[in-house]
Design an enzyme around this catalytic site. Structure first.
Site, PDB file in Angstrom:
ATOM      1  N   GLU A 179      26.236 -50.838  54.301  1.00  0.00           N
ATOM      2  CA  GLU A 179      26.604 -52.182  54.780  1.00  0.00           C
ATOM      3  C   GLU A 179      27.212 -52.245  56.177  1.00  0.00           C
ATOM      4  O   GLU A 179      28.247 -52.883  56.387  1.00  0.00           O
ATOM      5  CB  GLU A 179      27.546 -52.840  53.754  1.00  0.00           C
ATOM      6  N   GLU A 235      20.302 -51.253  43.972  1.00  0.00           N
ATOM      7  CA  GLU A 235      21.333 -51.955  43.198  1.00  0.00           C
ATOM      8  C   GLU A 235      20.765 -53.229  42.566  1.00  0.00           C
ATOM      9  O   GLU A 235      21.395 -54.292  42.590  1.00  0.00           O
ATOM     10  CB  GLU A 235      22.541 -52.288  44.092  1.00  0.00           C
TER      11      GLU A 235
HETATM   12  C1  GLA Z   1      27.920 -53.284  47.079  1.00  0.00           C
HETATM   13  C2  GLA Z   1      28.173 -51.796  47.017  1.00  0.00           C
HETATM   14  C3  GLA Z   1      28.255 -51.309  45.609  1.00  0.00           C
HETATM   15  C4  GLA Z   1      29.104 -52.229  44.762  1.00  0.00           C
HETATM   16  C5  GLA Z   1      28.580 -53.615  44.836  1.00  0.00           C
HETATM   17  C6  GLA Z   1      29.365 -54.483  43.903  1.00  0.00           C
HETATM   18  O1  GLA Z   1      26.625 -53.611  46.812  1.00  0.00           O
HETATM   19  O2  GLA Z   1      27.190 -51.034  47.665  1.00  0.00           O
HETATM   20  O3  GLA Z   1      28.813 -50.032  45.607  1.00  0.00           O
HETATM   21  O4  GLA Z   1      30.435 -52.206  45.189  1.00  0.00           O
HETATM   22  O5  GLA Z   1      28.694 -54.026  46.172  1.00  0.00           O
HETATM   23  O6  GLA Z   1      29.480 -53.865  42.647  1.00  0.00           O
END
Ligand code: GLA
Length: 338
Positions: free
Chosen positions: A137, A244
């Site tokens: 990020e 994710e």
């Molecule tokens: C981001 C992070 C993850 C997690 C999510 C929320 O996507 O990469 O590690 O913290 O937020 O669960």
């Protein structure tokens, strides 16, 4: 009858010829869902316990017990592990950025700490984590700004990303190294991610792929946006991991908190979305190595508290009893038809 002994196909078997299927695990789900996870997933990610503040809460004090349990579980069940994450602006001890007087530390100090952190963590699991989210990020969401304003950027300058990848590559030359981000299909942010990774490649940085977090919902992003992002990232010649994935039942801005269970309409829409999303992922199977859900079944999801505190959500293919939802059957049919 338990899931493991039922005739239900394993999700990872369904996609065996396309990509690995992963789940994010917490210590709670590792206890509550162990046999279910071992049956359906062939890749796992630690939801939290490998993040910087978890493995090194204080300088030089490492806590690997929880992460070690994840690797033991993986080894015992022949499951691959994605490491997550080495450098992030969040969930990182404040000590990382300060000197002994509590003032901002120097560039040399921060680089030294990053090097030690990466060496220690990646070194410990060398040969066991097949991929790492090296930087998480780093791109700003607001359209008029490129990189996110973080302590990393402030103290080290733009070069910090290249440094982190070099360090991770040194610590485990065989691990696949990823840049990971969310809102990755938004055209403006997508182009910034492309620009960042392109510039890393132009500097011969050891980066092997882009992690598309894919925190999506039952309304969006559109399939066209997903396809355009896959197409653009694939054009870099790198690997893509969906890292994710979850499909929230609510638009991000939707604050409704009255539901005790998903409505029939929501479940139907989620099923349609899963089917169309996996259809496009299968189209890109040559560049996608793994598709990881940010959880496993609806009994536990980080979305139960985010962004609306205390609101339940049902983002996965399996329900709160870890039984397959209709979406699961759709994916079995889809995979069989491709
Ligand atoms: C981001 C992070 C993850 C997690 C999510 C929320 O996507 O990469 O590690 O913290 O937020 O669960």
């Amino acid at each position: 009858m338990t899931q493991a002994s039922s005739g239900l196909p394993a999700l990872h078997e369904v996609f065996r010829d396309a990509f690995k299927i992963g789940a994010a695990l917490s210590m709670g789900t590792l206890s509550a869902q162990a046999s279910f996870i071992a049956k359906h997933f062939n890749s796992i990610t630690a939801e939290n316990v490998m993040k910087p503040e978890e493995v090194q809460p204080h300088e030089g004090i490492y806590t690997f017990d929880a992460a070690d349990r994840i690797f033991e579980f993986a080894q015992a069940n022949h499951i691959a592990v994605r490491g997550h994450t080495l450098l992030w602006h969040n969930q990182t001890g404040d000590w990382m950025f300060r000197n002994s007087e509590g003032e901002p530390c120097t560039r040399e100090q921060l680089l030294g700490r990053l090097q030690t952190h990466i060496n220690t963590v990646v070194g410990r699991y060398r040969g066991q984590a097949y991929a790492w989210d090296v930087v998480n990020e780093a791109i700003e969401d607001k359209s008029d700004q490129y990189l996110r304003n973080t302590k990393w950027l402030e103290i080290l300058g733009e070069d910090y990303l290249r440094e982190a990848f070099e360090m991770a590559h040194q610590a485990d030359p065989d691990a696949l190294l990823f840049y990971n981000d969310y809102n990755e299909t938004d055209p403006v942010k997508r182009d910034k991610i492309f620009k960042l990774v392109r510039s890393l490649l132009d500097q011969d940085t050891p980066i092997h792929g882009i992690g598309m977090q894919a925190h999506w919902n039952i309304y969006g992003p559109t399939i066209d946006e997903i396809r355009s992002a896959l197409e653009l990232y694939a054009s870099l010649g790198l690997r893509i991991h969906i890292t994710e994935l979850d499909l929230s039942m609510f638009r991000f801005e939707d604050n409704r908190a009255d539901l005790k269970a998903p409505t029939v309409e929501m479940l139907k829409l989620q099923e349609e979305r899963y089917a169309e999303i996996f259809a496009v992922l299968l189209e890109y199977r040559k560049v996608i190595d793994s598709v990881t859900f940010w959880g496993a079944a609806d009994d536990y999801t980080w979305l139960d508290d985010f962004p609306v505190r205390g609101r339940k959500n049902w983002p996965f293919l399996f329900d709160v009893h870890q039984h397959p939802k209709a979406s699961f059957g759709r994916l079995v049919d889809l995979a069989a038809s491709k």
